[in-house]
Design a protein around this motif. Sequence first.
Motif, PDB file in Angstrom:
ATOM      1  N   ALA A  85       0.838  -1.321  -0.121  1.00 26.92           N
ATOM      2  CA  ALA A  85      -0.160  -0.045  -0.093  1.00 26.92           C
ATOM      3  C   ALA A  85       0.947   1.213  -0.029  1.00 26.92           C
ATOM      4  O   ALA A  85       0.449   2.243  -0.807  1.00 26.92           O
ATOM      5  N   MET A  86       1.927   1.177   0.836  1.00 33.64           N
ATOM      6  CA  MET A  86       2.755   2.296   0.775  1.00 33.64           C
ATOM      7  C   MET A  86       3.475   2.739  -0.521  1.00 33.64           C
ATOM      8  O   MET A  86       3.746   3.749  -0.992  1.00 33.64           O
ATOM      9  N   LEU A  87       4.081   1.462  -1.132  1.00 32.21           N
ATOM     10  CA  LEU A  87       4.458   1.842  -2.387  1.00 32.21           C
ATOM     11  C   LEU A  87       3.480   2.341  -3.507  1.00 32.21           C
ATOM     12  O   LEU A  87       3.859   3.159  -4.149  1.00 32.21           O
ATOM     13  N   SER A  88       2.412   1.768  -3.342  1.00 35.10           N
ATOM     14  CA  SER A  88       1.141   2.401  -4.329  1.00 35.10           C
ATOM     15  C   SER A  88       0.945   3.666  -4.181  1.00 35.10           C
ATOM     16  O   SER A  88       0.910   4.439  -5.000  1.00 35.10           O
ATOM     17  N   GLU A  89       1.119   4.151  -3.030  1.00 34.58           N
ATOM     18  CA  GLU A  89       1.139   5.512  -2.561  1.00 34.58           C
ATOM     19  C   GLU A  89       2.230   6.492  -3.162  1.00 34.58           C
ATOM     20  O   GLU A  89       1.838   7.585  -3.825  1.00 34.58           O
ATOM     21  N   LYS A  90       3.170   5.916  -3.151  1.00 37.79           N
ATOM     22  CA  LYS A  90       4.440   6.582  -3.512  1.00 37.79           C
ATOM     23  C   LYS A  90       4.451   6.764  -5.145  1.00 37.79           C
ATOM     24  O   LYS A  90       4.856   7.686  -5.616  1.00 37.79           O
ATOM     25  N   LEU A  91       3.754   5.605  -5.876  1.00 40.18           N
ATOM     26  CA  LEU A  91       3.747   5.572  -7.475  1.00 40.18           C
ATOM     27  C   LEU A  91       2.671   6.506  -7.498  1.00 40.18           C
ATOM     28  O   LEU A  91       2.809   7.329  -8.485  1.00 40.18           O
ATOM     29  N   ARG A  92       1.410   6.672  -6.897  1.00 40.07           N
ATOM     30  CA  ARG A  92       0.598   7.820  -7.104  1.00 40.07           C
ATOM     31  C   ARG A  92       0.813   8.996  -7.050  1.00 40.07           C
ATOM     32  O   ARG A  92       0.899   9.795  -7.900  1.00 40.07           O
ATOM     33  N   ARG A  93       1.791   9.258  -5.960  1.00 42.82           N
ATOM     34  CA  ARG A  93       2.337  10.612  -5.671  1.00 42.82           C
ATOM     35  C   ARG A  93       3.329  10.976  -6.938  1.00 42.82           C
ATOM     36  O   ARG A  93       3.253  12.177  -7.388  1.00 42.82           O
ATOM     37  N   SER A  94       4.099   9.865  -7.359  1.00 41.04           N
ATOM     38  CA  SER A  94       5.021  10.061  -8.471  1.00 41.04           C
ATOM     39  C   SER A  94       4.433  10.457  -9.602  1.00 41.04           C
ATOM     40  O   SER A  94       4.591  11.406 -10.494  1.00 41.04           O
ATOM     41  N   THR A  95       3.205   9.925  -9.937  1.00 41.47           N
ATOM     42  CA  THR A  95       2.309  10.122 -11.131  1.00 41.47           C
ATOM     43  C   THR A  95       1.800  11.472 -10.923  1.00 41.47           C
ATOM     44  O   THR A  95       1.735  12.187 -12.129  1.00 41.47           O
ATOM     45  N   ASP A  96       1.238  12.006  -9.991  1.00 36.88           N
ATOM     46  CA  ASP A  96       0.885  13.348  -9.858  1.00 36.88           C
ATOM     47  C   ASP A  96       1.679  14.367  -9.862  1.00 36.88           C
ATOM     48  O   ASP A  96       1.502  15.548 -10.687  1.00 36.88           O
ATOM     49  N   GLN A  97       3.009  14.278  -9.620  1.00 34.15           N
ATOM     50  CA  GLN A  97       4.182  15.007  -9.801  1.00 34.15           C
ATOM     51  C   GLN A  97       4.640  15.116 -11.049  1.00 34.15           C
ATOM     52  O   GLN A  97       4.431  16.230 -11.639  1.00 34.15           O
ATOM     53  N   VAL A  98       4.449  13.911 -11.929  1.00 37.40           N
ATOM     54  CA  VAL A  98       4.724  14.013 -13.285  1.00 37.40           C
ATOM     55  C   VAL A  98       3.570  14.607 -14.241  1.00 37.40           C
ATOM     56  O   VAL A  98       3.824  15.548 -14.871  1.00 37.40           O
ATOM     57  N   GLU A  99       2.288  14.392 -13.572  1.00 35.97           N
ATOM     58  CA  GLU A  99       1.091  14.889 -14.147  1.00 35.97           C
ATOM     59  C   GLU A  99       1.005  16.500 -14.192  1.00 35.97           C
ATOM     60  O   GLU A  99       1.068  17.160 -14.868  1.00 35.97           O
ATOM     61  N   GLY A 100       1.366  16.870 -12.868  1.00 31.54           N
ATOM     62  CA  GLY A 100       1.553  18.497 -12.316  1.00 31.54           C
ATOM     63  C   GLY A 100       2.232  19.068 -13.390  1.00 31.54           C
ATOM     64  O   GLY A 100       2.129  20.115 -13.908  1.00 31.54           O
ATOM     65  N   VAL A 101       3.811  18.827 -13.389  1.00 29.29           N
ATOM     66  CA  VAL A 101       4.697  19.261 -14.183  1.00 29.29           C
ATOM     67  C   VAL A 101       4.441  19.488 -15.595  1.00 29.29           C
ATOM     68  O   VAL A 101       4.595  20.310 -16.467  1.00 29.29           O
ATOM     69  N   THR A 102       3.847  18.124 -16.154  1.00 34.38           N
ATOM     70  CA  THR A 102       3.468  17.956 -17.589  1.00 34.38           C
ATOM     71  C   THR A 102       2.266  18.812 -17.709  1.00 34.38           C
ATOM     72  O   THR A 102       2.068  19.394 -19.065  1.00 34.38           O
ATOM     73  N   LEU A 103       1.176  18.930 -17.056  1.00 34.69           N
ATOM     74  CA  LEU A 103      -0.111  19.301 -17.648  1.00 34.69           C
ATOM     75  C   LEU A 103      -0.559  20.633 -16.636  1.00 34.69           C
ATOM     76  O   LEU A 103      -1.517  21.423 -17.048  1.00 34.69           O
ATOM     77  N   HIS A 104       0.042  21.076 -15.742  1.00 26.83           N
ATOM     78  CA  HIS A 104      -0.643  22.127 -14.870  1.00 26.83           C
ATOM     79  C   HIS A 104       0.424  23.260 -14.696  1.00 26.83           C
ATOM     80  O   HIS A 104       1.389  23.120 -14.250  1.00 26.83           O
ATOM     81  N   PRO A 105      -0.367  24.487 -14.549  1.00 29.93           N
ATOM     82  CA  PRO A 105       0.573  25.678 -14.162  1.00 29.93           C
ATOM     83  C   PRO A 105       1.135  25.524 -12.714  1.00 29.93           C
ATOM     84  O   PRO A 105       0.524  24.918 -11.915  1.00 29.93           O
ATOM     85  N   VAL A 106       1.986  26.438 -12.353  1.00 24.66           N
ATOM     86  CA  VAL A 106       2.554  26.337 -10.876  1.00 24.66           C
ATOM     87  C   VAL A 106       1.439  26.658  -9.778  1.00 24.66           C
ATOM     88  O   VAL A 106       1.722  25.890  -8.944  1.00 24.66           O
TER      89      VAL A 106
END
Length: 229
Positions: free
Chosen positions: A121-142
């Motif tokens: 579950a902890m690793l899944s959470e890390k992966l999820r956050r990692s996806t959010d980070q990449v998504e943020g940088v790629t798709l969303h403004p600061v």
Amino acid sequence: LARASFFENFAPAERESIAARLNSRRFKDGETIFMRGDPGSTLMIVVEGRVRIGVNTAEGREMLLTIMEPGQIFGEMSLLDGQSRSADATAMGDTLVLTLERFDFTATLRQFPEAALRLCAMLSEKLRRSTDQVEGVTLHPVNVRLARLLLTIAAQASKQSSKPIAGIGNPRLKGNPTQRDLGQLIGASRQKVNFHLGQWQAEGIIARDGNAFAIQNWKALQAIANSDA
Ligand code: CMP
């Protein structure tokens, strides 16, 4: 150990048997705990202070992946896949960690299937956050990325009752994330972070009390986090 979410569902006797196999290590502010590429042989649990997990270039540029708070574990990846450390770990403020050797860690996972599930579950959470980070940088403004980060930090702070609210923007207080850190977490410059925080403060969305910050207008911050402009 009872404060570490990985161990929270363990019975007291089980926790004691694991506690007997732990060692402790202290690190000073800014001290390297391990570096990317080092062989990994121990799991680490933050007890006091915080730990920066990031990747640094030879020129001194850093990509900050996350900041580990008391009760959180790190260093599990190289124990699980047998590869070297995937990132650098550096103490933020005077830091105390507990360490568990690979043999005892894998024995714990075999003995307690619940712990293995918890780790998944902890690793899944890390992966999820990692996806959010990449998504943020790629798709969303600061501003959207920063609003999301502040909401995440605030949610974490309220989960851990004894923890002070994350300090921002005060490099004089050792161990607190600075505006530069916040910028690195979302792939933005310190100046941009400073600009948005100043604007939100003027609009009454956040309030700063010395080193700490508080969200005053949750709805407004959530609206920014969910907007795309
Ligand atoms: P390990 O590879 O042993 O050493 C570095 C540690 O940093 C790793 O285990 C994880 O505990 C942690 N880590 C690595 N990448 C990330 C990430 N993207 N998000 C959160 N933690 C990470």
